[in-house]
Structure formats: C-alpha cells, structure tokens
Design a protein around this motif. Sequence first.
Motif, PDB file in Angstrom:
ATOM      1  N   GLN A 201       0.510  -1.179   0.110  1.00 48.21           N
ATOM      2  CA  GLN A 201       0.065   0.487  -0.090  1.00 48.21           C
ATOM      3  C   GLN A 201       1.061   1.267  -0.214  1.00 48.21           C
ATOM      4  O   GLN A 201       0.778   2.250  -0.744  1.00 48.21           O
ATOM      5  N   GLY A 202       1.870   1.704   0.416  1.00 48.01           N
ATOM      6  CA  GLY A 202       3.149   2.530   0.911  1.00 48.01           C
ATOM      7  C   GLY A 202       3.723   2.331  -0.490  1.00 48.01           C
ATOM      8  O   GLY A 202       3.842   3.382  -1.047  1.00 48.01           O
ATOM      9  N   GLY A 203       4.317   1.363  -1.160  1.00 47.64           N
ATOM     10  CA  GLY A 203       4.753   1.672  -2.671  1.00 47.64           C
ATOM     11  C   GLY A 203       3.478   2.278  -3.524  1.00 47.64           C
ATOM     12  O   GLY A 203       3.414   3.456  -4.007  1.00 47.64           O
ATOM     13  N   LYS A 204       2.271   2.085  -3.349  1.00 45.47           N
ATOM     14  CA  LYS A 204       1.006   2.227  -4.169  1.00 45.47           C
ATOM     15  C   LYS A 204       0.483   4.139  -4.106  1.00 45.47           C
ATOM     16  O   LYS A 204       0.773   4.699  -4.728  1.00 45.47           O
ATOM     17  N   SER A 205       0.661   4.434  -2.624  1.00 51.28           N
ATOM     18  CA  SER A 205       1.311   5.931  -2.066  1.00 51.28           C
ATOM     19  C   SER A 205       2.194   6.361  -2.526  1.00 51.28           C
ATOM     20  O   SER A 205       1.827   7.868  -3.311  1.00 51.28           O
ATOM     21  N   ALA A 206       3.150   5.970  -2.859  1.00 55.86           N
ATOM     22  CA  ALA A 206       4.761   6.352  -3.211  1.00 55.86           C
ATOM     23  C   ALA A 206       4.602   6.662  -4.433  1.00 55.86           C
ATOM     24  O   ALA A 206       4.197   8.079  -5.662  1.00 55.86           O
TER      25      ALA A 206
ATOM     26  N   ALA B 281       1.385  10.236  -5.453  1.00 54.25           N
ATOM     27  CA  ALA B 281       2.973  11.104  -4.663  1.00 54.25           C
ATOM     28  C   ALA B 281       2.975  11.657  -5.886  1.00 54.25           C
ATOM     29  O   ALA B 281       3.541  12.948  -6.966  1.00 54.25           O
ATOM     30  N   PHE B 282       4.436  10.748  -6.518  1.00 54.23           N
ATOM     31  CA  PHE B 282       4.596  10.873  -8.443  1.00 54.23           C
ATOM     32  C   PHE B 282       4.144  11.599  -8.692  1.00 54.23           C
ATOM     33  O   PHE B 282       4.224  12.651  -9.251  1.00 54.23           O
ATOM     34  N   TRP B 283       2.892  10.924  -9.228  1.00 53.56           N
ATOM     35  CA  TRP B 283       1.922  11.433  -9.997  1.00 53.56           C
ATOM     36  C   TRP B 283       1.335  12.527 -10.182  1.00 53.56           C
ATOM     37  O   TRP B 283       1.114  13.352 -11.274  1.00 53.56           O
ATOM     38  N   VAL B 284       0.914  12.764  -9.182  1.00 50.38           N
ATOM     39  CA  VAL B 284       0.631  14.131  -8.280  1.00 50.38           C
ATOM     40  C   VAL B 284       1.658  15.604  -9.300  1.00 50.38           C
ATOM     41  O   VAL B 284       0.937  15.980  -9.639  1.00 50.38           O
ATOM     42  N   ILE B 285       2.434  14.663  -8.897  1.00 48.87           N
ATOM     43  CA  ILE B 285       3.955  15.823  -8.656  1.00 48.87           C
ATOM     44  C   ILE B 285       3.965  16.134 -10.129  1.00 48.87           C
ATOM     45  O   ILE B 285       4.264  17.194 -10.481  1.00 48.87           O
TER      46      ILE B 285
END
Length: 631
Positions: free
Chosen positions: A567-572, A575-579
Amino acid sequence: MKKLRRSTLALLLGFLLLSVAPSSMGRFVVEKNSLTVTSPEKIKGTYDSAIGNFGIPQYGGSMAGSVVYPKDNQKGCKEFDESGISFKSKPGALPTIVLLDRGSCFFALKVWNAQKAGASAVLVADDIEENLITMDTPEEDGSSAKYIENITIPSALIEKSFGIKLKDAISGGDMVNVNLDWREAVPHPDDRVEYELWTNSNDECGVKCDMLMEFVKDFKGAAQILEKGGYTQFTPHYITWYCPQAFTLSKQCKSQCINHGRYCAPDPEQDFSTGYDGKDVVIENLRQLCVFKVANETKKPWVWWDYVTDFQIRCPMKEKKYNKECADAVIKSLGLDLKKIEKCMGDPDADSDNPVLKEEQDAQVGKGSRGDVTILPTLVVNNRQYRGKLEKGAVMKAICSGFEETTEPAVCLSSDVETNECLENNGGCWKDKAANITACKDTFRGRVCECPLVDGVQFKGDGYTTCEASGPGRCKINNGGCWHDARNGHAFSACLDDGHVKCQCPAGFKGDGVKNCEDIDECKDKKACQCPECSCTNTWGSYDCSCSGDLLYIRDHDACISKTASQGGKSAWAAFWVILLGLVVAAAGAYLVYKYRIRSYMDSEIRAIMAQYMPLDSQGEVVNHVNDERA
C-alpha cells in the motif's frame, strides 16, 4: 375370320423377319463377362459367361462369391421356400452365387426364384454343348412382367462342360469361390462415352413398351446432363423392316409400310382391321429421327429427350392422339423448326429410298465388336451391346464404366449408381464413430477407401486404417482427433490449429496429446510457489498460491510481500503522479505566458517600424527631420 387374320399376320411377320435376316457379314454377338474360379486349385482359371438380358449386371465392377448347387429344385423353376432352401449369406461370409440347370422354365423365372431365396447372383449351366447365347426375357404376359421388372441381381449363362466342373467340385466337398468381373464388359478408351438407344415410338406393344417409356422418362435428366457437359455422344435409332417384293402390293404391306414397302413396322394392335397401322409407327419413328437431326444441327441434341417424353405424355395411342397434329404441337412448344423437320422426313408415298430410314436399316447390321441389333429395345455403349434391365441406375453404371478411369463426371458418383458396399462393415475402410466420418465411398466401380474432405478440412492417411484431419480448421472436426476435456467451466484441448497434424498437451498437462493429457501437480513437483511464506494448492490444469498473514503473493517473482509495503508503494506512486501532473501544468502555464509576452513585444516592434514609413490612424503626422536645414 379371326383365325385367318392371325395366320395371315404370322405369315407376313415371318416373311418380314426372313427378309431382314443378317447377311453373311452380319451376326449376333453375345456380350460376355469374365468369370474366374479362385478355388479349388483343380479348376482354377478364367471362363466365359454370357450376361443375361435382365437383372442388373455390375458394369464397371466385380463380385466375389461362393458357388452353391442346390440339392433340390436344381432347375430353379419352383420357389426355394417350398423346399426350405435359403441362399442368404451369413454376416461376414461371401455372397452366395447359385448354380442352376437350364431347362423346363424361363431363364428369368429361375433367377427370380433364386433372388427371392437370398442369392446374390445366378449362373445357369447350359444343358447342351453349344456356343453361349444371351438369356433374354420371355414374351411378357401379366404374370411374367411382375417378376421380370423386380429382378435386381446379375445372372449369366455358362457352358455345359464348365457347369459339370463346378458341380463335381461342389459334390466332392470343395469350397468353390469365383469372381464375376464386368469391368471389361464395356470398353473405356477415353473421357467420352458414345452410346445409342434402339427404340420405338409404339406405345401399345405391351410391357416392354411400358418399360421403355418409363426408362426414357427416368433417364432423361441424367442423359441431358451428360450431353450438355460434353461427356457423352448420344444417338437414337429405330428398327424398321422391308416388305418382300412379292407382297408390296398387298393390303398388309400397304398398311404397315411406307415408300412402297421399303420401311415397315408391325401393327401396334396386331390387328390390321382396327386402330393404328404399322406405317403410322414408321412415320412417327421417322419424325423422331428428324427431330434429333434438326436439334443436333442447332447444337442441342438433348432436345430429343424432351420431344420423346412430351410426345408420350401428350399424344398416346389410347387417347387417339398419336398423329401429326399432336406431334406438330409438341415440336412448336420446344421451339424447333417444323419446316426443317418436314423436309427431313420427305415423302412417305414416294417410290424411292428415304435417306434417313435407309441409314437406320444399314446401322442395324453389326459392325466391329457390335453384333446385329435384333432385340428391341437395345442399348449400345461404346459399340458394345448392353445386357440387363433397362433401368436408370443400371444403365448409368454401364455408361459410367465406359469412361477412362479418373475421367468420370460427377453424375457417375451420385447415389443412383452406388454399389452400397459401405453399408456392410463400412467397406473395410477407416471410420471415426464419434464424429460419424468415414473414408468409404460408394462408386459405380465399387467402394473405394479415400480420406474425406469435411467442412473444408481435408483428412490425410491411407483410408483403410488411418485418416487424420490436417490444415486450418481441423480442430473443429472432432477436436482434430486430439485429447480434450472440460471441468468446472474450463475446457482444455491438445489440438493446435496451426495447419499441422499435431496434438500437444496444453500448459499444465503432460501426455501424448491424443489419448490422454494428465494434470501436472506443480505443488508436488515443486515447480511453483516455493518461497518460505508460500502455501501451494493444486487445481486442474493450474495451481493457486497464497501467503500467510498479511503477505501478498507476486506470481511473476514467486515471492510474498507485505500488504502495507504494497500500500505504501501505491501511495508513493500516487504522490509521484501528482507531482508529475503539477509540473506538467506549471510548464504549460509558463509556456502560455511566455508566448503572450513574446507576441506583445513583437507587435509593438512592428508598429514602431511601420510608423516610420506611414502614418497610423491612431496618431498624428510624424515630423521628418531628415531634410531639416541646420544653421
């Protein structure tokens, strides 16, 4: 008066027959088939046999069988059921060929009685030493007509000496096996068959005339297909006689003949005082010959079949319509040139030869391998007289056997001429019972074993023991002969539809791909799910792998990872796609601002340059200092 009339008729017919007796060049030829004794050894060899002129000879084919000589009713003149005798073959046994003696009754009756008892063929042994003759049907009355038309088995006459050899071998306890061969009964030199039918327009001559008319109607369609396709060359013929010179002026000759006694036919009713005369038949015969000639000139010889059948239906003697008016109406309905036909017919009252009928009389005399035409009707195929029942299927076999092998038209492979050998034990050919597909094919020459073509898929093999589907689409036919199975809503097949004859077990199975494919236990064989935290469960055709606790199984890496990490990997990644999206939006805004500033600057520069050369609407005249004089 009636007795006198009959005696006069018999005398006249006798003179007519004598007057057309074959010349020294003419002769009657007996059509033969080959008979080979295969056992016992002491009489082994090939013998001649004369084909009977009734029943259905297997033209183009052959028949192997076992010869039986009955202990009782050896002439076959009584029904064999009365003696408790049966000739029916047991399953798997050779067909029964019955040997009978000549004499005491008609040939056809002997064959009929044997056929009813189950015989597949009949050999009649002559009772005197003489050259072989043709076994013909009797002058049919009502009783004989019933069985003659129902005879379907072949028959042949053999010489007395050969018959004695067969009887001695049978009485000595030997098994006598023979092979009847009709393959050379009709010559087959090329890819076209020439055949001719000697016929008559008289429809009041009894059973034979009825049989002839029925045959013409039944055979018309097949004959026209063969003729239109260029496979055959058909010619109709009509028998005529001439009246002896001493009787040409008699009342009988005048009523039965045309052209002053040159061309005659028997009285249809055999009574000179009533009904139609023989000359009426001669004139209609001549008309039908001319119909054929005119139709042939227009490249449509098959129209003859239409005229003859239409005339039989529309112009029968019984309805008193057998006349020129009715014939002319039929001719016009078929679009034929009536004037050409009348010109071809000539003058029936002229004291001279008629070229058309003279040619017919000359053709009656045998030439080459064909004997004189003395039996009406007579069919001649490739200059060889046909013997047997005048029936569509039987005649088609004879014509088809006249083609050179492999050149037969498609109509020769139709159901009309099948030998039906495939009905018993599939003819000894390959068969797929599950898909109901067989390599056995019935033809007029007998059965052949050839791998079939089914729904565009060609089977390949020897046709006897193996036939395998090949080419694209083969998996549609019984799964290409490969293994297949379905469980729990999942279907698996070992057939590969790649154009090759190949069966290969799908992934997760092992075996030959044809008869079996066994499920591979990946868990037991340790081919999957080998990480320490993994738990393996085998399923049919595949496997399931799970991890203990909160771990998640990754099949590609055969590893377990924590769901939190996942799930952490999914959050990262989120965030990457938002930035990344924010950077894209900023870059797009900067590009728009930059584009606007550059455009504004360029516009002002252009306006300044243009103002130096021409006044603009929005400003006053600019002072030109170039020509100012300086003090």
